[in-house]
Design a protein around this motif. Structure first.
Motif, PDB file in Angstrom:
ATOM      1  N   MET A 188     -34.137  -2.382  16.136  1.00 48.60           N
ATOM      2  CA  MET A 188     -33.048  -1.871  15.316  1.00 48.60           C
ATOM      3  C   MET A 188     -33.529  -1.178  14.038  1.00 48.60           C
ATOM      4  O   MET A 188     -34.531  -1.577  13.436  1.00 48.60           O
ATOM      5  CB  MET A 188     -32.101  -2.996  14.929  1.00 48.60           C
ATOM      6  CG  MET A 188     -31.141  -3.406  16.033  1.00 48.60           C
ATOM      7  SD  MET A 188     -29.908  -2.128  16.425  1.00 48.60           S
ATOM      8  CE  MET A 188     -29.011  -2.009  14.886  1.00 48.60           C
ATOM      9  N   VAL A 189     -32.776  -0.139  13.662  1.00 42.26           N
ATOM     10  CA  VAL A 189     -32.974   0.542  12.387  1.00 42.26           C
ATOM     11  C   VAL A 189     -31.688   0.484  11.567  1.00 42.26           C
ATOM     12  O   VAL A 189     -31.702   0.208  10.374  1.00 42.26           O
ATOM     13  CB  VAL A 189     -33.374   2.017  12.597  1.00 42.26           C
ATOM     14  CG1 VAL A 189     -33.484   2.745  11.254  1.00 42.26           C
ATOM     15  CG2 VAL A 189     -34.684   2.112  13.355  1.00 42.26           C
ATOM     16  N   GLY A 190     -30.555   0.755  12.224  1.00 40.57           N
ATOM     17  CA  GLY A 190     -29.272   0.760  11.533  1.00 40.57           C
ATOM     18  C   GLY A 190     -28.132   0.985  12.498  1.00 40.57           C
ATOM     19  O   GLY A 190     -28.305   0.856  13.716  1.00 40.57           O
ATOM     20  N   TYR A 191     -26.978   1.352  11.962  1.00 39.67           N
ATOM     21  CA  TYR A 191     -25.783   1.483  12.794  1.00 39.67           C
ATOM     22  C   TYR A 191     -24.861   2.535  12.181  1.00 39.67           C
ATOM     23  O   TYR A 191     -24.965   2.876  10.992  1.00 39.67           O
ATOM     24  CB  TYR A 191     -25.058   0.143  12.893  1.00 39.67           C
ATOM     25  CG  TYR A 191     -24.883  -0.553  11.570  1.00 39.67           C
ATOM     26  CD1 TYR A 191     -23.785  -0.293  10.749  1.00 39.67           C
ATOM     27  CD2 TYR A 191     -25.849  -1.445  11.106  1.00 39.67           C
ATOM     28  CE1 TYR A 191     -23.633  -0.911   9.529  1.00 39.67           C
ATOM     29  CE2 TYR A 191     -25.714  -2.068   9.880  1.00 39.67           C
ATOM     30  CZ  TYR A 191     -24.610  -1.800   9.092  1.00 39.67           C
ATOM     31  OH  TYR A 191     -24.465  -2.406   7.858  1.00 39.67           O
ATOM     32  N   ALA A 192     -23.943   3.048  13.001  1.00 40.64           N
ATOM     33  CA  ALA A 192     -23.044   4.112  12.566  1.00 40.64           C
ATOM     34  C   ALA A 192     -22.240   3.664  11.351  1.00 40.64           C
ATOM     35  O   ALA A 192     -21.702   2.554  11.320  1.00 40.64           O
ATOM     36  CB  ALA A 192     -22.110   4.510  13.703  1.00 40.64           C
ATOM     37  N   LEU A 193     -22.171   4.516  10.359  1.00 40.00           N
ATOM     38  CA  LEU A 193     -21.476   4.185   9.116  1.00 40.00           C
ATOM     39  C   LEU A 193     -20.010   3.855   9.353  1.00 40.00           C
ATOM     40  O   LEU A 193     -19.466   2.935   8.748  1.00 40.00           O
ATOM     41  CB  LEU A 193     -21.595   5.360   8.136  1.00 40.00           C
ATOM     42  CG  LEU A 193     -20.842   5.253   6.821  1.00 40.00           C
ATOM     43  CD1 LEU A 193     -21.390   4.110   5.976  1.00 40.00           C
ATOM     44  CD2 LEU A 193     -20.921   6.560   6.046  1.00 40.00           C
ATOM     45  N   SER A 203     -25.597   2.392  17.505  1.00 41.79           N
ATOM     46  CA  SER A 203     -26.822   1.832  16.934  1.00 41.79           C
ATOM     47  C   SER A 203     -27.895   2.918  16.823  1.00 41.79           C
ATOM     48  O   SER A 203     -27.926   3.875  17.592  1.00 41.79           O
ATOM     49  CB  SER A 203     -27.343   0.675  17.789  1.00 41.79           C
ATOM     50  OG  SER A 203     -27.838   1.156  19.034  1.00 41.79           O
ATOM     51  N   LEU A 204     -28.756   2.762  15.828  1.00 39.74           N
ATOM     52  CA  LEU A 204     -29.924   3.628  15.647  1.00 39.74           C
ATOM     53  C   LEU A 204     -31.148   2.747  15.798  1.00 39.74           C
ATOM     54  O   LEU A 204     -31.301   1.751  15.083  1.00 39.74           O
ATOM     55  CB  LEU A 204     -29.905   4.280  14.268  1.00 39.74           C
ATOM     56  CG  LEU A 204     -31.141   5.104  13.873  1.00 39.74           C
ATOM     57  CD1 LEU A 204     -31.320   6.298  14.798  1.00 39.74           C
ATOM     58  CD2 LEU A 204     -31.038   5.563  12.424  1.00 39.74           C
TER      59      LEU A 204
END
Length: 342
Positions: A257-262, A215-216
């Motif tokens: 949360m911002v995003g997650y590993a591709l 997670s980012l």
């Protein structure tokens, strides 16, 4: 230069006149005239044939060139497009971190779901804010970054934070950061540029992904520009502290949360995060404040490239106006900032 002659008589008439002057018989004169006319006709036919042949050659050459260009375009355009944007076809925004140790970290940035945190990240990334900065901490499952120009200098007084080398404390950097115009800040004080605090996105703090590997997240309550990536499947929202009296404690951070590993929790991005975290310093000598445990040797973020941006939002994007606005549900995006602006 020889002067060009002009004639008022036709070739036939000139031939006849020359024959008369030479007293040639009429039959011979006519034969000469007919021969001359035939020769002229042949020459004209040859010239016309040469022109047709040249025109045909040019046309065939043009067709061949066009065909070659079409073939090359069919081959090169997809290749060039892939080089320009290796994530064509993905629905979401993708951010790629290029690191000094040769590693790459790739994240899907969910701009639709995490509008505030994702927009802040994209703005900082596309303006080069993260470029040539370092990972400054790796503990409790999180690898942290966000504007440190070098590893934090751990001082021996209660002013440790003032002794860190961070963009926000670098007035030259702040003055040159034109994406936040100096004339928008009170008294033109560039030190205000990164003094904003943003609110969390709705649901961003309790998303099921927030503690999973890959997670980012954005530390919205503690900073304007610091983010973290999870390298553990159960990351803990705390950071070790040392108190002024010498004792230790922990502070609870508030990530959103911002995003997650591709490539998901089993992909290359998470494996690289785990590898980086293994190189974290075992102890920190900070005398007061957060006890950073930076990876060693220093790993720089050479650049962060962002792909698949919505041009209708980002072409003429104004971050200050965005921050001072509200979400579609009417919530304020900033905790505070107005006192720093003109």
């Amino acid at each position: 230069m020889k002067e060009k002659r002009t004639y008022s008589l036709t070739a036939k008439e000139r031939k006849a006149r020359r024959a008369k002057a030479m007293n040639l018989p009429k039959e011979e004169t006519e034969r000469n005239v007919d021969y001359a006319e035939a020769r002229v006709a042949q020459e004209n036919a040859m010239i016309a044939s040469q022109k047709r042949s040249k025109g045909t050659t040019i046309a065939i050459g043009a067709i061949v060139v066009v065909a070659i260009l079409l073939v090359l375009s069919a081959i090169l355009i997809p290749v060039i497009s892939l080089l320009i944007n290796p994530y064509r076809g993905y629905k979401n925004v993708v951010a790629r971190f290029n690191l000094s140790n040769g590693m790459k970290l790739e994240f899907v940035i969910d701009e639709e779901k995490y509008d505030i945190a994702a927009t802040n990240f994209i703005f900082l990334a596309t303006t080069g804010y993260f470029d040539n900065t370092v990972f400054f901490d790796a503990q409790n499952g999180y690898l942290r970054f966000g504007g440190y120009e070098e590893q934090p200098r751990l001082a021996t007084s209660a002013t440790d934070y003032e002794n860190t080398r961070h963009h926000a404390q670098n007035k030259e950097y702040c003055a040159a950061f034109s994406a936040l115009p100096t004339n928008r800040f009170r008294n033109g004080d560039v030190s205000y540029k990164f003094g904003y605090k943003l609110n969390s996105d709705k649901g961003g703090e309790v998303d099921s992904l927030i503690h999973q590997m890959g997670s980012l997240t954005f530390l919205y309550n503690d900073t304007s520009t610091e983010f973290q990536m999870t390298y553990d499947d159960m990351a803990v929202d705390t950071m070790d502290r040392r108190e002024s009296g010498g004792g230790t404690s922990t502070s609870t951070l508030k990530p959103t949360m911002v995003g997650y590993a591709l490539d998901g929790p089993d992909g290359a991005t998470v494996k690289n995060l785990i590898e980086i975290s293994k190189k974290a310093a075992a102890t920190s000598t900070v005398t007061y404040g957060y006890m950073w445990k930076p990876p060693t040797p220093t790993i720089y973020i050479n650049s962060v490239k962002v792909y698949n941006l919505d041009s209708s939002k980002w072409r003429d994007f104004n971050f200050i106006d965005y921050m001072m606005g509200t979400t579609p549900s009417g919530s304020r995006r900033t905790q505070y900032y107005t006192g720093l602006l003109t």
